[in-house]
Design a protein around this motif. Structure first.
Motif, mmCIF file in Angstrom:
data_model
loop_
_atom_site.group_PDB
_atom_site.id
_atom_site.type_symbol
_atom_site.label_atom_id
_atom_site.label_comp_id
_atom_site.label_asym_id
_atom_site.label_seq_id
_atom_site.Cartn_x
_atom_site.Cartn_y
_atom_site.Cartn_z
ATOM 1 N N CYS A 145 1.672 -4.357 -5.350
ATOM 2 C CA CYS A 145 3.101 -4.093 -5.230
ATOM 3 C C CYS A 145 3.794 -5.388 -4.831
ATOM 4 N N ASP A 146 5.069 -5.477 -5.151
ATOM 5 C CA ASP A 146 5.874 -6.616 -4.713
ATOM 6 C C ASP A 146 5.992 -6.577 -3.196
ATOM 7 N N GLN A 147 6.162 -7.729 -2.579
ATOM 8 C CA GLN A 147 6.247 -7.766 -1.119
ATOM 9 C C GLN A 147 7.402 -6.925 -0.591
ATOM 10 N N ASN A 148 8.465 -6.786 -1.374
ATOM 11 C CA ASN A 148 9.607 -5.969 -0.956
ATOM 12 C C ASN A 148 9.367 -4.477 -1.160
ATOM 13 N N ASP A 149 8.268 -4.118 -1.819
ATOM 14 C CA ASP A 149 7.958 -2.719 -2.103
ATOM 15 C C ASP A 149 6.885 -2.146 -1.188
ATOM 16 N N LEU A 150 6.598 -2.816 -0.075
ATOM 17 C CA LEU A 150 5.694 -2.305 0.950
ATOM 18 C C LEU A 150 6.471 -2.220 2.249
ATOM 19 N N GLU A 151 6.513 -1.028 2.817
ATOM 20 C CA GLU A 151 7.202 -0.833 4.088
ATOM 21 C C GLU A 151 6.230 -0.214 5.084
ATOM 22 N N ILE A 152 6.032 -0.876 6.199
ATOM 23 C CA ILE A 152 5.207 -0.322 7.267
ATOM 24 C C ILE A 152 6.079 0.661 8.036
ATOM 25 N N LEU A 153 5.665 1.927 8.056
ATOM 26 C CA LEU A 153 6.456 2.969 8.707
ATOM 27 C C LEU A 153 6.111 3.108 10.186
ATOM 28 N N SER A 154 4.844 2.964 10.519
ATOM 29 C CA SER A 154 4.430 3.042 11.921
ATOM 30 C C SER A 154 3.119 2.297 12.116
ATOM 31 N N GLY A 155 2.894 1.870 13.343
ATOM 32 C CA GLY A 155 1.632 1.249 13.693
ATOM 33 C C GLY A 155 1.505 -0.226 13.396
ATOM 34 N N LYS A 156 2.604 -0.914 13.195
ATOM 35 C CA LYS A 156 2.521 -2.353 12.912
ATOM 36 C C LYS A 156 1.718 -3.074 13.997
ATOM 37 N N GLU A 157 1.878 -2.643 15.237
ATOM 38 C CA GLU A 157 1.154 -3.249 16.349
ATOM 39 C C GLU A 157 -0.351 -2.951 16.305
ATOM 40 N N SER A 158 -0.750 -1.984 15.488
ATOM 41 C CA SER A 158 -2.168 -1.638 15.351
ATOM 42 C C SER A 158 -2.855 -2.405 14.229
ATOM 43 N N LEU A 159 -2.100 -3.209 13.504
ATOM 44 C CA LEU A 159 -2.694 -4.012 12.435
ATOM 45 C C LEU A 159 -3.281 -5.302 12.990
ATOM 46 N N PHE A 215 2.308 3.600 6.004
ATOM 47 C CA PHE A 215 3.146 2.722 5.191
ATOM 48 C C PHE A 215 3.537 3.433 3.909
ATOM 49 N N GLN A 216 4.435 2.821 3.180
ATOM 50 C CA GLN A 216 4.894 3.348 1.897
ATOM 51 C C GLN A 216 4.972 2.183 0.921
ATOM 52 N N ILE A 217 4.541 2.442 -0.317
ATOM 53 C CA ILE A 217 4.629 1.406 -1.345
ATOM 54 C C ILE A 217 5.234 1.992 -2.612
ATOM 55 N N LYS A 218 5.771 1.102 -3.422
ATOM 56 C CA LYS A 218 6.208 1.461 -4.776
ATOM 57 C C LYS A 218 5.317 0.674 -5.722
ATOM 58 N N THR A 219 4.596 1.390 -6.590
ATOM 59 C CA THR A 219 3.643 0.729 -7.478
ATOM 60 C C THR A 219 3.411 1.558 -8.723
ATOM 61 N N ASP A 220 2.653 0.995 -9.631
ATOM 62 C CA ASP A 220 2.215 1.654 -10.850
ATOM 63 C C ASP A 220 0.699 1.768 -10.787
ATOM 64 N N LEU A 221 0.184 2.980 -10.708
ATOM 65 C CA LEU A 221 -1.261 3.193 -10.598
ATOM 66 C C LEU A 221 -2.010 2.879 -11.887
#
Length: 114
Positions: free
Chosen positions: A42-56, A15-21
């Motif tokens: 992160c905001d809900q719009n700032d998390l993108e599942i890139l692969s493996g959604k079916e593995s969650l 996955f990929q997120i946009k956040t402030d550490l």
């Protein structure tokens, strides 16, 4: 705000997120106490599942509002949709590439139902 790549331990979920550490937390709710993860938000719009959604795998308890996601292969907690702030995700900082969760200075948040 920066973009970070994340993954579970086995790499099935990416996955990929946009956040402030600069803002990280540890929570005292019953599940967070047991898993011990430092989380960033992160905001809900700032998390993108890139692969493996079916593995969650989804885990919910008590009020069943929060949605906790784990990799069904390696068991790693990746992120969760928050109960108290439903338009945000808490993300396991230990899953983020290039981030040492032990170098963060998390605040303690009261997530326990009282």
């Amino acid at each position: 705000m920066q973009i970070y790549d994340g993954r579970c331990h086995c790499g099935e979920v990416t996955f990929q997120i946009k956040t402030d550490l600069n803002y990280s937390v540890k929570c005292d709710c019953s599940i967070c106490i047991r898993r011990g993860a430092t989380m960033v938000r992160c905001d809900q719009n700032d998390l993108e599942i890139l692969s493996g959604k079916e593995s969650l795998t989804l885990y919910q308890f008590n009020t069943e509002i929060a949605q906790h996601y784990f990799c069904k292969h390696c068991g790693i907690y990746t992120f969760h949709k928050m109960r108290k702030i439903p338009d945000k995700y808490g993300v396991n900082a230990g899953c983020l590439e290039g981030v040492n969760a032990y170098e963060l200075s998390p605040s303690l948040v009261n997530g326990a139902l009282r």
